[in-house]
Design an enzyme around this catalytic site. Sequence first.
Site, mmCIF file in Angstrom:
data_model
loop_
_atom_site.group_PDB
_atom_site.id
_atom_site.type_symbol
_atom_site.label_atom_id
_atom_site.label_comp_id
_atom_site.label_asym_id
_atom_site.label_seq_id
_atom_site.Cartn_x
_atom_site.Cartn_y
_atom_site.Cartn_z
ATOM 1 N N SER A 136 0.826 -1.213 0.000
ATOM 2 C CA SER A 136 0.000 0.000 0.000
ATOM 3 C C SER A 136 0.854 1.255 0.000
ATOM 4 O O SER A 136 0.337 2.340 -0.223
ATOM 5 C CB SER A 136 -0.991 0.017 1.160
ATOM 6 O OG SER A 136 -0.478 -0.583 2.284
ATOM 7 N N HIS A 157 -3.783 -3.875 -5.355
ATOM 8 C CA HIS A 157 -3.938 -3.366 -3.994
ATOM 9 C C HIS A 157 -5.356 -3.613 -3.481
ATOM 10 O O HIS A 157 -6.307 -2.946 -3.901
ATOM 11 C CB HIS A 157 -3.595 -1.862 -3.964
ATOM 12 C CG HIS A 157 -3.627 -1.278 -2.590
ATOM 13 N ND1 HIS A 157 -4.265 -0.102 -2.289
ATOM 14 C CD2 HIS A 157 -3.111 -1.728 -1.425
ATOM 15 C CE1 HIS A 157 -4.122 0.150 -0.992
ATOM 16 N NE2 HIS A 157 -3.429 -0.823 -0.455
ATOM 17 N N GLU A 169 -7.505 -1.849 -6.420
ATOM 18 C CA GLU A 169 -6.749 -0.879 -7.217
ATOM 19 C C GLU A 169 -5.719 -1.649 -8.043
ATOM 20 O O GLU A 169 -4.872 -2.349 -7.482
ATOM 21 C CB GLU A 169 -6.046 0.138 -6.306
ATOM 22 C CG GLU A 169 -7.010 1.100 -5.625
ATOM 23 C CD GLU A 169 -6.317 2.129 -4.732
ATOM 24 O OE1 GLU A 169 -6.787 3.273 -4.662
ATOM 25 O OE2 GLU A 169 -5.304 1.791 -4.073
ATOM 26 N N ASN A 207 -5.734 5.789 -0.481
ATOM 27 C CA ASN A 207 -4.961 6.271 0.669
ATOM 28 C C ASN A 207 -4.494 7.710 0.494
ATOM 29 O O ASN A 207 -4.359 8.448 1.470
ATOM 30 C CB ASN A 207 -3.779 5.349 0.953
ATOM 31 C CG ASN A 207 -4.234 4.061 1.620
ATOM 32 O OD1 ASN A 207 -5.317 4.008 2.206
ATOM 33 N ND2 ASN A 207 -3.445 3.018 1.511
HETATM 34 P P1 NAI Z 1 0.676 -9.565 7.998
HETATM 35 O O1 NAI Z 1 1.781 -9.257 8.943
HETATM 36 O O2 NAI Z 1 -0.659 -9.954 8.549
HETATM 37 O O3 NAI Z 1 1.158 -10.738 7.012
HETATM 38 C C1 NAI Z 1 2.409 -10.782 6.400
HETATM 39 C C2 NAI Z 1 2.838 -12.247 6.319
HETATM 40 O O4 NAI Z 1 3.972 -12.362 5.459
HETATM 41 C C3 NAI Z 1 3.254 -12.845 7.675
HETATM 42 O O5 NAI Z 1 2.454 -13.979 7.911
HETATM 43 C C4 NAI Z 1 4.732 -13.243 7.483
HETATM 44 O O6 NAI Z 1 5.065 -14.463 8.113
HETATM 45 C C5 NAI Z 1 4.810 -13.388 5.969
HETATM 46 N N1 NAI Z 1 6.137 -13.175 5.391
HETATM 47 C C6 NAI Z 1 7.027 -12.196 5.674
HETATM 48 N N2 NAI Z 1 8.106 -12.302 4.861
HETATM 49 C C7 NAI Z 1 7.871 -13.359 4.034
HETATM 50 C C8 NAI Z 1 8.595 -13.969 2.965
HETATM 51 N N3 NAI Z 1 9.781 -13.495 2.580
HETATM 52 N N4 NAI Z 1 8.054 -15.038 2.345
HETATM 53 C C9 NAI Z 1 6.842 -15.526 2.726
HETATM 54 N N5 NAI Z 1 6.111 -14.994 3.730
HETATM 55 C C10 NAI Z 1 6.618 -13.929 4.374
HETATM 56 O O7 NAI Z 1 0.553 -8.298 7.025
HETATM 57 P P2 NAI Z 1 -0.705 -7.784 6.171
HETATM 58 O O8 NAI Z 1 -1.439 -6.759 6.945
HETATM 59 O O9 NAI Z 1 -1.426 -8.953 5.612
HETATM 60 O O10 NAI Z 1 0.052 -6.995 4.992
HETATM 61 C C11 NAI Z 1 0.693 -7.652 3.929
HETATM 62 C C12 NAI Z 1 0.916 -6.676 2.788
HETATM 63 O O11 NAI Z 1 -0.327 -6.132 2.359
HETATM 64 C C13 NAI Z 1 1.806 -5.470 3.116
HETATM 65 O O12 NAI Z 1 2.555 -5.145 1.983
HETATM 66 C C14 NAI Z 1 0.785 -4.383 3.414
HETATM 67 O O13 NAI Z 1 1.268 -3.077 3.203
HETATM 68 C C15 NAI Z 1 -0.282 -4.710 2.386
HETATM 69 N N6 NAI Z 1 -1.614 -4.194 2.702
HETATM 70 C C16 NAI Z 1 -2.094 -4.238 3.985
HETATM 71 C C17 NAI Z 1 -3.366 -3.741 4.270
HETATM 72 C C18 NAI Z 1 -3.909 -3.810 5.671
HETATM 73 O O14 NAI Z 1 -4.951 -3.173 5.924
HETATM 74 N N7 NAI Z 1 -3.291 -4.548 6.587
HETATM 75 C C19 NAI Z 1 -4.216 -3.153 3.220
HETATM 76 C C20 NAI Z 1 -3.648 -3.240 1.892
HETATM 77 C C21 NAI Z 1 -2.373 -3.708 1.671
#
Ligand code: NAI
Length: 301
Positions: A136, A157, A169, A207
């Site tokens: 994001s 996104h 998006e 955003n």
């Molecule tokens: P999260 O922390 O819930 O999940 C991330 C996961 O990725 C974790 O389970 C972790 O173990 C895993 N991980 C980390 N490095 C890794 C790798 N090299 N290989 C495989 N798995 C790996 O985070 P969330 O909130 O799901 O966010 C994920 C992405 O989505 C980020 O880029 C965030 O900016 C984006 N995003 C988040 C939103 C939100 O509201 N939380 C909304 C839109 C986008």
Amino acid sequence: VICRKFSHSASLNAIKKVTVVGGGLMGSGIAQVAAQAGQNVTIVDLNSDILEKAQKSIQNNLGRVARKLYKDDPSKMEEFVKEANNRIKVSTKIEDGVDADLIVEAIVELLEPKQKLFNRLDELAPQHTILASNTSSISINEIGSGIKRKDRFGGLHFFNPVPVMRLLEVIKSDEMSQETYNTMMEWGKSVGKTCITCKDTPGFVVNRLLGPYSAEAFRMFERGDASKEDIDIGMKLGAGYPMGPLELADYTGLDTNKFVLEVLYQKTKNPVFKPIPLLNKMVEEGKLGIKTGEGIYKYKK
Ligand code: NAI
């Protein structure tokens, strides 16, 4: 049984196999909507506990969707959940996920790990595979700077919670081909989303516009111009928003809000995104919103 709501364009879609890397909050939601739409999904995460959690939460959510869709037919309900679940595989190894038509990355929000992952995926995945990031706040072009298939790369996104929020998006990277763009838009539709398009610009559409709005709401509350309740009621009843800006901030997490504002300020230098002392203090104190039981409002745990 493929969810009817999502099936209309599935036959036209080139994407039949999807891999989601990162099985956290966003990744598990993305996997769910793809499986619901009849696609085969692999979720890859470094952490096997996260994968187990993702499977459980998807199963619960699918049950909820099935109860809505097939109110009067318990056998169809069961079949829907079973079939969608059967379409989902999980693994801790990236190699198990590379054989896909589309790979969506939803790992930690840091440039380097994302770049490393995409370079690896570019090496391992078949020629036709499209690679996409759910970032994001990081530039899509920067994330993909090391890959060769720049024509088959872009941003997808999603919004939290993915199964509920209807928007996607589609972010155009500089070298994305028209064919990749069309496939991404069509895939978005196939998983039940309305797609909008944006250039690779800070905050994309939502955003970038939400940032100044929520920043001004925090400042208004900080100055004591109006109570938190009145700020929220004002925007719900006066502007027709389903949630007020402060309620929304508690829901998305004050840490996330702070982070988004910081990135937007760093990238645009627009003073509207300048740090907000109240927000910084609350994050420091661990008052992050609903997830910690207290943010702008207090919540029963
Ligand atoms: P999260 O922390 O819930 O999940 C991330 C996961 O990725 C974790 O389970 C972790 O173990 C895993 N991980 C980390 N490095 C890794 C790798 N090299 N290989 C495989 N798995 C790996 O985070 P969330 O909130 O799901 O966010 C994920 C992405 O989505 C980020 O880029 C965030 O900016 C984006 N995003 C988040 C939103 C939100 O509201 N939380 C909304 C839109 C986008």
